[in-house]
Design an enzyme around this catalytic site. Structure first.
Site, PDB file in Angstrom:
ATOM      1  N   GLU A  55       0.799  -1.237   0.000  1.00 29.88           N
ATOM      2  CA  GLU A  55       0.000   0.000   0.000  1.00 29.88           C
ATOM      3  C   GLU A  55       0.823   1.275   0.000  1.00 29.88           C
ATOM      4  OE1 GLU A  55      -2.551  -3.047   2.134  1.00 29.88           O
ATOM      5  OE2 GLU A  55      -0.444  -2.529   2.030  1.00 29.88           O
TER       6      GLU A  55
ATOM      7  N   PRO B 248      17.029  -7.127  11.124  1.00 28.09           N
ATOM      8  CA  PRO B 248      15.782  -6.632  10.528  1.00 28.09           C
ATOM      9  C   PRO B 248      15.898  -5.174  10.072  1.00 28.09           C
ATOM     10  CG  PRO B 248      15.336  -7.816  12.563  1.00 28.09           C
ATOM     11  CD  PRO B 248      16.829  -7.671  12.472  1.00 28.09           C
TER      12      PRO B 248
ATOM     13  N   GLU C 223     -11.459  17.802  24.512  1.00 29.01           N
ATOM     14  CA  GLU C 223     -10.190  17.060  24.576  1.00 29.01           C
ATOM     15  C   GLU C 223      -9.279  17.342  23.394  1.00 29.01           C
ATOM     16  OE1 GLU C 223     -13.174  15.745  24.098  1.00 29.01           O
ATOM     17  OE2 GLU C 223     -13.164  14.003  22.773  1.00 29.01           O
TER      18      GLU C 223
ATOM     19  N   GLN D 249      18.668  -3.706   9.049  1.00 32.10           N
ATOM     20  CA  GLN D 249      19.463  -3.705   7.811  1.00 32.10           C
ATOM     21  C   GLN D 249      18.582  -4.041   6.610  1.00 32.10           C
ATOM     22  OE1 GLN D 249      23.057  -6.127   8.070  1.00 32.10           O
ATOM     23  NE2 GLN D 249      23.062  -5.896  10.288  1.00 32.10           N
TER      24      GLN D 249
ATOM     25  N   CYS E 226     -20.042  15.116  24.864  1.00 33.83           N
ATOM     26  CA  CYS E 226     -20.855  14.770  23.699  1.00 33.83           C
ATOM     27  C   CYS E 226     -21.926  13.753  24.099  1.00 33.83           C
ATOM     28  CB  CYS E 226     -19.956  14.295  22.557  1.00 33.83           C
ATOM     29  SG  CYS E 226     -20.713  14.600  20.957  1.00 33.83           S
ATOM     30  N   LEU E 227     -21.757  12.492  23.742  1.00 30.07           N
ATOM     31  CA  LEU E 227     -22.732  11.499  24.198  1.00 30.07           C
ATOM     32  C   LEU E 227     -22.838  11.528  25.724  1.00 30.07           C
ATOM     33  CD1 LEU E 227     -24.539   9.025  23.393  1.00 30.07           C
ATOM     34  CD2 LEU E 227     -22.571   7.633  23.971  1.00 30.07           C
TER      35      LEU E 227
ATOM     36  N   HIS F  33     -16.208  18.563  21.877  1.00 30.56           N
ATOM     37  CA  HIS F  33     -15.102  17.712  22.346  1.00 30.56           C
ATOM     38  C   HIS F  33     -13.910  18.566  22.790  1.00 30.56           C
ATOM     39  CE1 HIS F  33     -16.610  13.737  21.101  1.00 30.56           C
ATOM     40  NE2 HIS F  33     -17.281  14.435  20.198  1.00 30.56           N
TER      41      HIS F  33
ATOM     42  N   LYS G 263      27.456  -0.976  13.935  1.00 31.80           N
ATOM     43  CA  LYS G 263      27.039  -1.971  12.967  1.00 31.80           C
ATOM     44  C   LYS G 263      25.926  -1.412  12.060  1.00 31.80           C
ATOM     45  CE  LYS G 263      26.011  -6.879  13.462  1.00 31.80           C
ATOM     46  NZ  LYS G 263      25.730  -7.859  14.513  1.00 31.80           N
TER      47      LYS G 263
HETATM   48  N1  GLN Z   1     -24.068   9.701  19.105  1.00 30.61           N
HETATM   49  C1  GLN Z   1     -24.210  11.044  19.521  1.00 30.61           C
HETATM   50  C2  GLN Z   1     -24.578  11.960  18.362  1.00 30.61           C
HETATM   51  O1  GLN Z   1     -24.410  11.625  17.240  1.00 30.61           O
HETATM   52  C3  GLN Z   1     -22.969  11.540  20.219  1.00 30.61           C
HETATM   53  C4  GLN Z   1     -21.770  11.600  19.327  1.00 30.61           C
HETATM   54  C5  GLN Z   1     -20.479  11.752  20.084  1.00 30.61           C
HETATM   55  O2  GLN Z   1     -20.426  11.510  21.277  1.00 30.61           O
HETATM   56  N2  GLN Z   1     -19.408  12.107  19.414  1.00 30.61           N
HETATM   57  O3  GLN Z   1     -25.044  13.046  18.590  1.00 30.61           O
END
Ligand code: GLN
Length: 552
Positions: free
Chosen positions: A153, A194, A513, A196, A385-386, A511, A227
């Protein structure tokens, strides 16, 4: 391609999962610490257009960029290590490359030519690399080629990068190869063969690596280094080691201690000041010297695969480093533990609870029960989110008295659709088309805890979801103490909620994060960990006093 941009190509050999992304990002961090501007690209040799449709079970987290691209989780490492934002231009896949070449062919752009892998696919790959350099005007572009040398690939990508020095000048390019030196206990030594062979495979297609980074489980000796240099045709100074580290943010320091960044800039003929790595050292010291333990229960269904919640775990670690506490993550399986006592027994053991994002009904009732448990017990809670959606479902059912409340994602016929699709979305049948992706503004309400956390009113956060909070139930939720703390003004969508009467109970539709950085923790993660640490101390103090009572 701006003539000022220098490009570093990072390839991998011998085995996958060597931490190529982190090594590349670690180098990016070092070059940035030398005052250079750095952009990073990940090339994924699979046929999917992007990882958006791939299972996090298989592929790990989908990282979302500001412009709403669903990308490889390595872009998360890039952003965290270089503190620079990426966009859709920073990740390319075989699928995207072929898609655009075939479109051009259909449009007649190739003027009757026979369209082939070389030159059409390779030109398309190069044009995308050059485009990123042009758009970012970076001093250094680091391009990581996914997969392992020898994979069918990745052949077109390797051919494309082989050609780049011919286009932009050999003095402007550098090839780094990351390999594994396996340890054979019977022989009591690290094996270089490996590596090499892997370098031989690279040279067969015309790429001579300038430097080699060797991943080892035990320290590499000088003899092994010699080496490798001899048989792989590099200088000894160009053979570096990458050993296992406890804290990933040690990687830049480990590479810097071997003068990798110095070697790179010298090779590329760039003059910079020394790398300023004090902040990275201080961070690693803080993480390593922390002793006070804080346990976060992450309630999810993909808990088997560590990488599914990569950015969440990292953001928690950033918050813990900020407070100087030792982060312990307990994975709580919302699917296997049910929604009753067994789940609560697990949650009893943690200091705070986080429910991350997710899709589909599996494990939902466990998550609803966990969110409700946090509300009842006063344990700090963070729903993402969820995670926010289930917190609202729990609140509707148990506080507002709306029995059977749900999201239409899990129960289409629910009497109380607390979360659902907006009318404008319902018309769109194509599933992918209704997803809210990328960065959106949100206005925070004065007097809320999250407003204080952020320290500003206007924020921007990244989204990846399809369902939204149903405004019909907003007033009722507010009356019972679930504050809507921030909205997306344009369409009046709920973006963040908090419980007024709770030490720390926050849910957000976005999100956060994705925007947390080791040297700049996200305010919500920072304060969530702060609340968790406080809770942990109270538990500690509580048990200490009960011991005293017994003794007394
Ligand atoms: N499933 C939920 C939605 O689509 C939350 C999505 C999520 O947590 N990223 O709204």
């Amino acid at each position: 391609m701006p003539t000022t941009t220098k490009t570093i190509f990072v390839t991998g050999g011998v085995a996958s999962s060597l931490g190529k992304g982190i090594a590349a990002a670690g180098l990016g961090a070092l070059l940035r610490a030398r005052g250079l501007t750095v952009a990073m690209m990940k090339i994924d040799p699979y046929l999917n257009i992007d990882p958006g449709t791939m299972s996090p079970f298989q592929h790990g987290e989908v990282f979302v960029t500001v412009d709403g691209a669903e990308t490889d989780l390595d872009l998360g490492h890039y952003e965290r290590f270089t503190h620079e934002e990426t966009t859709r231009t920073n990740n390319i896949t075989t699928g995207q490359v072929y898609d655009s070449v075939i479109r051009k062919e259909r449009r007649g752009d190739y003027l009757g030519a026979t369209v082939q892998v070389i030159p059409h696919i390779t030109d398309e790959i190069k044009s995308r690399i050059f485009k990123l350099a042009r758009e970012t005007k970076c001093d250094i572009l680091i391009v990581e080629i996914g997969g392992t040398v020898g994979d069918i690939e990745s052949q077109p990508f390797l051919e494309a990068i082989r050609q780049v020095p011919h286009d932009v000048g050999h003095e402007n390019c550098l090839f780094l190869h990351l390999t594994l030196l396996p340890y054979l206990s019977a022989a009591g030594e690290l094996k270089t063969k490996p590596t090499q062979h892997s370098v031989k495979a690279l040279r067969e297609i015309g790429i001579q690596p300038d430097g080699i980074i060797c991943r080892t489980e035990i320290p590499m000796k000088e003899a092994e280094r010699k080496k490798i240099a001899l048989f792989c045709n590099t200088s000894q100074q160009a053979v570096f080691k990458s050993r296992n580290v406890d804290v990933i943010y040690e990687v830049p320091l480990m590479l810097h201690d071997q003068a990798l960044d110095n070697w790179v800039v010298t090779k590329l003929g760039i003059i910079t000041h020394d790398a300023k790595v004090d902040d990275w050292r201080a961070l690693v010291d803080r993480i390593k010297s922390a002793s006070e333990e804080v346990t976060i229960g992450v309630v999810g269904k993909y808990v088997d695969l560590q990488d599914s919640y990569k950015s969440i775990y990292e953001a928690l670690a950033h918050g813990a480093a900020h407070h100087g506490v030792k982060l312990k993550i307990t994975r709580v399986d919302s699917d296997g533990l049910g929604a009753g006592q067994e789940l609560f027994d697990e949650l009893d053991k943690v200091d705070a609870i986080l429910i991350p994002g997710g899709f589909g009904a599996r494990g939902i009732e466990g998550k609803v029960a966990a969110a409700d448990y946090a509300r009842r017990t006063g344990k700090p809670f963070f729903g993402i989110c969820l995670g926010m959606q289930v917190a609202l479902i729990a609140f509707a059912r148990h506080v507002c008295g709306l029995e059977g409340a749900n999201s239409t994602e899990f129960d289409e016929g629910t009497e109380y659709p607390i979360v659902g699709l907006m009318n404008s979305q319902k018309a769109v049948l194509d599933l992918g088309g209704t997803m809210r992706l990328g960065s959106y503004p949100c206005k925070l309400r004065e007097g809320t805890k999250v407003r204080a956390s952020y320290g500003k009113q206007e924020i921007r956060e990244r989204h990846r979801h399809r369902y939204e909070v149903n405004n019909k139930y907003r007033a009722q939720m507010e009356e019972h103490g679930m504050r809507v703390a921030g909205v997306f003004d344009e369409t009046d969508l709920v973006e963040i909620v908090e419980l007024a009467d709770h030490p720390w109970y926050v849910g957000c539709q976005f999100h956060p994060e994705f925007q947390s950085r080791p040297l700049k923790p996200h305010p919500l993660f920072r304060d969530f960990i702060g609340a968790a640490a406080k809770a942990a101390r109270q538990v500690g103090a509580g048990s200490a006093s009960s011991i005293e009572e017994t003794v007394g």
